[in-house]
Design a protein around this motif. Structure first.
Motif, PDB file in Angstrom:
ATOM      1  N   LEU A  35      32.213  26.788 -50.335  1.00 55.82           N
ATOM      2  CA  LEU A  35      32.213  25.751 -51.061  1.00 55.82           C
ATOM      3  C   LEU A  35      33.561  25.537 -52.061  1.00 55.82           C
ATOM      4  CD1 LEU A  35      30.249  23.478 -52.213  1.00 55.82           C
ATOM      5  CD2 LEU A  35      29.456  25.261 -53.742  1.00 55.82           C
ATOM      6  N   TRP A  36      33.961  26.818 -52.438  1.00 59.22           N
ATOM      7  CA  TRP A  36      35.081  26.707 -53.153  1.00 59.22           C
ATOM      8  C   TRP A  36      36.429  26.038 -52.382  1.00 59.22           C
ATOM      9  CZ3 TRP A  36      39.877  29.448 -51.713  1.00 59.22           C
ATOM     10  CH2 TRP A  36      40.785  29.170 -52.866  1.00 59.22           C
ATOM     11  N   LEU A  37      36.471  26.281 -51.011  1.00 58.46           N
ATOM     12  CA  LEU A  37      37.404  25.761 -50.270  1.00 58.46           C
ATOM     13  C   LEU A  37      37.405  24.135 -50.247  1.00 58.46           C
ATOM     14  CD1 LEU A  37      37.797  28.294 -47.219  1.00 58.46           C
ATOM     15  CD2 LEU A  37      39.537  27.378 -48.646  1.00 58.46           C
ATOM     16  N   LYS A  38      35.930  23.752 -50.033  1.00 53.07           N
ATOM     17  CA  LYS A  38      35.815  22.360 -50.209  1.00 53.07           C
ATOM     18  C   LYS A  38      36.265  21.733 -51.435  1.00 53.07           C
ATOM     19  CE  LYS A  38      31.750  21.581 -47.350  1.00 53.07           C
ATOM     20  NZ  LYS A  38      30.423  21.735 -47.208  1.00 53.07           N
ATOM     21  N   SER A  39      36.075  22.501 -52.334  1.00 52.39           N
ATOM     22  CA  SER A  39      36.162  21.846 -53.785  1.00 52.39           C
ATOM     23  C   SER A  39      37.831  21.833 -54.184  1.00 52.39           C
ATOM     24  CB  SER A  39      35.857  22.832 -54.868  1.00 52.39           C
ATOM     25  OG  SER A  39      36.120  23.952 -54.981  1.00 52.39           O
ATOM     26  N   ILE A  40      38.579  22.268 -53.472  1.00 51.74           N
ATOM     27  CA  ILE A  40      39.891  22.302 -53.536  1.00 51.74           C
ATOM     28  C   ILE A  40      40.513  20.855 -53.425  1.00 51.74           C
ATOM     29  CG2 ILE A  40      42.547  22.815 -52.808  1.00 51.74           C
ATOM     30  CD1 ILE A  40      41.258  25.616 -51.782  1.00 51.74           C
ATOM     31  N   HIS A  41      40.200  20.164 -52.490  1.00 55.43           N
ATOM     32  CA  HIS A  41      40.505  18.785 -52.277  1.00 55.43           C
ATOM     33  C   HIS A  41      40.048  17.965 -53.508  1.00 55.43           C
ATOM     34  CE1 HIS A  41      41.429  20.210 -48.168  1.00 55.43           C
ATOM     35  NE2 HIS A  41      42.421  19.338 -48.670  1.00 55.43           N
ATOM     36  N   PHE A  42      38.937  18.175 -54.039  1.00 52.29           N
ATOM     37  CA  PHE A  42      38.305  17.571 -54.913  1.00 52.29           C
ATOM     38  C   PHE A  42      39.123  17.513 -56.354  1.00 52.29           C
ATOM     39  CE2 PHE A  42      35.491  17.470 -58.870  1.00 52.29           C
ATOM     40  CZ  PHE A  42      34.662  16.376 -58.741  1.00 52.29           C
ATOM     41  N   PHE A  43      39.654  18.800 -56.504  1.00 56.37           N
ATOM     42  CA  PHE A  43      40.484  18.965 -57.589  1.00 56.37           C
ATOM     43  C   PHE A  43      41.893  18.371 -57.793  1.00 56.37           C
ATOM     44  CE2 PHE A  43      37.043  22.023 -58.626  1.00 56.37           C
ATOM     45  CZ  PHE A  43      36.933  21.776 -60.052  1.00 56.37           C
ATOM     46  N   TYR A  44      42.143  18.408 -56.491  1.00 58.60           N
ATOM     47  CA  TYR A  44      43.572  17.801 -56.104  1.00 58.60           C
ATOM     48  C   TYR A  44      43.506  16.208 -56.400  1.00 58.60           C
ATOM     49  CZ  TYR A  44      46.596  21.390 -54.126  1.00 58.60           C
ATOM     50  OH  TYR A  44      47.567  22.321 -53.909  1.00 58.60           O
ATOM     51  N   PHE A  45      42.708  15.621 -55.859  1.00 61.73           N
ATOM     52  CA  PHE A  45      42.405  14.348 -55.587  1.00 61.73           C
ATOM     53  C   PHE A  45      41.678  13.521 -56.591  1.00 61.73           C
ATOM     54  CE2 PHE A  45      43.708  15.909 -51.492  1.00 61.73           C
ATOM     55  CZ  PHE A  45      45.206  15.596 -51.663  1.00 61.73           C
ATOM     56  N   VAL A  46      40.551  14.036 -57.212  1.00 59.53           N
ATOM     57  CA  VAL A  46      39.825  13.029 -58.104  1.00 59.53           C
ATOM     58  C   VAL A  46      40.321  13.353 -59.497  1.00 59.53           C
ATOM     59  CG1 VAL A  46      37.445  12.844 -58.939  1.00 59.53           C
ATOM     60  CG2 VAL A  46      37.890  13.563 -56.597  1.00 59.53           C
ATOM     61  N   ASN A  58      30.719  13.609 -61.871  1.00 60.52           N
ATOM     62  CA  ASN A  58      30.680  14.838 -62.817  1.00 60.52           C
ATOM     63  C   ASN A  58      29.758  16.005 -62.366  1.00 60.52           C
ATOM     64  OD1 ASN A  58      28.744  12.927 -63.156  1.00 60.52           O
ATOM     65  ND2 ASN A  58      28.532  12.730 -65.201  1.00 60.52           N
ATOM     66  N   PHE A  59      28.526  15.362 -61.503  1.00 59.42           N
ATOM     67  CA  PHE A  59      27.708  16.422 -61.021  1.00 59.42           C
ATOM     68  C   PHE A  59      28.423  17.364 -60.085  1.00 59.42           C
ATOM     69  CE2 PHE A  59      24.771  12.847 -61.911  1.00 59.42           C
ATOM     70  CZ  PHE A  59      24.415  13.281 -63.157  1.00 59.42           C
ATOM     71  N   LEU A  60      29.100  17.054 -59.350  1.00 58.60           N
ATOM     72  CA  LEU A  60      29.823  17.778 -58.306  1.00 58.60           C
ATOM     73  C   LEU A  60      30.835  18.478 -58.784  1.00 58.60           C
ATOM     74  CD1 LEU A  60      31.139  15.669 -55.360  1.00 58.60           C
ATOM     75  CD2 LEU A  60      29.835  17.572 -55.027  1.00 58.60           C
ATOM     76  N   TYR A  61      31.453  18.092 -60.065  1.00 57.80           N
ATOM     77  CA  TYR A  61      32.499  18.940 -60.959  1.00 57.80           C
ATOM     78  C   TYR A  61      31.707  20.052 -61.297  1.00 57.80           C
ATOM     79  CZ  TYR A  61      35.263  20.126 -64.834  1.00 57.80           C
ATOM     80  OH  TYR A  61      36.075  20.721 -65.766  1.00 57.80           O
ATOM     81  N   LYS A  62      30.502  19.793 -61.935  1.00 58.48           N
ATOM     82  CA  LYS A  62      29.668  21.000 -62.711  1.00 58.48           C
ATOM     83  C   LYS A  62      29.365  21.914 -61.619  1.00 58.48           C
ATOM     84  CE  LYS A  62      27.965  18.356 -66.778  1.00 58.48           C
ATOM     85  NZ  LYS A  62      27.061  17.206 -66.909  1.00 58.48           N
ATOM     86  N   LYS A  63      28.939  21.415 -60.350  1.00 57.57           N
ATOM     87  CA  LYS A  63      28.670  22.364 -59.341  1.00 57.57           C
ATOM     88  C   LYS A  63      29.674  23.430 -59.238  1.00 57.57           C
ATOM     89  CE  LYS A  63      27.108  21.766 -54.349  1.00 57.57           C
ATOM     90  NZ  LYS A  63      26.529  21.223 -53.549  1.00 57.57           N
ATOM     91  N   TYR A  64      30.881  22.588 -58.773  1.00 63.38           N
ATOM     92  CA  TYR A  64      32.277  23.443 -58.506  1.00 63.38           C
ATOM     93  C   TYR A  64      32.519  24.267 -59.593  1.00 63.38           C
ATOM     94  CZ  TYR A  64      32.759  20.073 -54.326  1.00 63.38           C
ATOM     95  OH  TYR A  64      32.388  19.348 -53.409  1.00 63.38           O
ATOM     96  N   ILE A  65      32.210  24.234 -60.691  1.00 63.73           N
ATOM     97  CA  ILE A  65      32.793  25.120 -61.664  1.00 63.73           C
ATOM     98  C   ILE A  65      31.523  26.411 -61.725  1.00 63.73           C
ATOM     99  CG2 ILE A  65      32.900  25.152 -64.247  1.00 63.73           C
ATOM    100  CD1 ILE A  65      35.265  23.867 -63.181  1.00 63.73           C
TER     101      ILE A  65
END
Ligand code: HEM
Length: 302
Positions: A35-46, A58-65
């Protein structure tokens, strides 16, 4: 490290999943790493504003944190546990040489190979700093190495003539002995095996591009980059550039034999470059070669 953990956490007779076992937690750890690997792109691009305030981002953000916090706590647990074990081990008893132990003992009286210096880094590391290092090693060291080996096997299987050369070199060094351990000396002698591993990582760099930030105004590739500007260095493209590599799509380990000075600077960068170049590059390459050896030393099934 993962295999060691698996063996340590779960005695052979208990290797079934139940929610209380260490293995269960370990499986969860692996899921969370994915899941962390998936979240890398989220933090790069969003963009920051979107991830903080706009549903469903913002829900995804909380989930990744939350996920990251779980991983941090899990790893800190290991560091603390191992620190305690080391403290409880008598000084005259030798400690193992795994990465976690080496990091905990660095700059303490348990350090195996002390380096004398008086700079700001000559202090023992905190649990938090060690946790960062361990996470980097897990994130950077495991899939990279195993995928490199997979592609090496793939290219060798596609090139029977090159594979025969790998066999010949291995036979020449091991002389039919399939059981003796591989030594550093062997690795030095296995020049064709190494060339094959390099050529495979040229054709298929496991990390296809790296992210960099200019710290000064600089000209790269004929373009002016402003200080602070961010960009990707595209290894895959560089490794397939005809002006550096004739017949770039072909698997030709011989490119890395003989006078390697003729290889143009920065045209082969599977481990990135500069001050943040991969610190595990030698280990990664040796692991790759050892996997190749283990596979081909065994009875051969083409
Ligand atoms: C064949 C295997 C491997 C490949 C292809 C690979 C590739 C890379 C690449 C391309 C980078 C980015 C470098 C840059 O930004 O310029 C990197 C960074 C890194 N690698 Fe590797 N790596 C491998 C194995 C390993 C191993 C075995 C370890 C640890 C034991 C490791 C630990 C790291 C760490 C900690 C970083 C981050 C360094 C930093 O940001 O300062 N890697 N790796």
């Amino acid at each position: 490290m993962m295999a060691t953990q698996y063996n340590r956490l779960v005695p052979k007779y208990l290797r079934t999943l139940n929610s209380k076992s260490g293995l269960y937690q370990f499986e969860e750890f692996l899921d969370r790493l994915r899941l962390w690997l998936k979240s890398i792109h989220f933090f790069y691009f969003v963009p920051r504003f979107v991830r903080h305030y706009i549903p469903p981002m913002n829900f995804l953000y909380k989930k990744y944190i939350r996920n990251m916090t779980w991983i941090d706590n899990y790893l800190i647990g290991f560091v603390k546990e191992r620190r305690k074990e080391i403290e409880n081990t008598p000084k005259e008893e030798a400690l193992s040489s795994d990465i976690l132990t080496l990091l905990i003992c660095a700059n303490t009286d348990r350090e195996k190979y002390p380096i004398k210096s008086n700079d700001e880094f000559s202090r023992p590391m905190t649990d938090e700093e060690i946790r960062y290092c361990i996470f980097e090693v897990i994130g950077g060291g495991i899939d990279t190495t195993s995928h490199s080996t997979s592609f090496l096997i793939y290219y060798l299987c596609k090139s029977p003539e090159k594979k025969a050369k790998v066999y010949a070199e291995i036979d020449n060094i091991f002389k039919g002995d399939k059981t003796r351990p591989v030594t550093y000396d062997d690795i030095e002698k296995l020049v064709y095996v190494e060339a094959a591993a390099k050529e495979s990582s040229r054709l298929m760099p496991i990390v296809p591009s790296v992210f960099k930030r200019a710290i000064n105004d600089v000209m790269i590739g004929g373009l002016n980059w402003k200080s602070g500007q961010e960009f990707f260095v595209h290894q895959h493209y560089i490794h397939h550039n005809k002006s550096h590599w004739p017949n770039p799509k072909e698997f030709i380990p011989e490119r890395f034999l003989g006078d390697t000075n003729k290889i143009e600077k920065n045209s082969f960068i599977p481990f990135g470059g500069g001050i943040r170049q991969c610190p595990g590059r030698h280990l990664g390459m040796i692991a790759n070669e050892c996997h190749e050896l283990k596979l081909y030393i065994r009875p051969r099934k083409d």
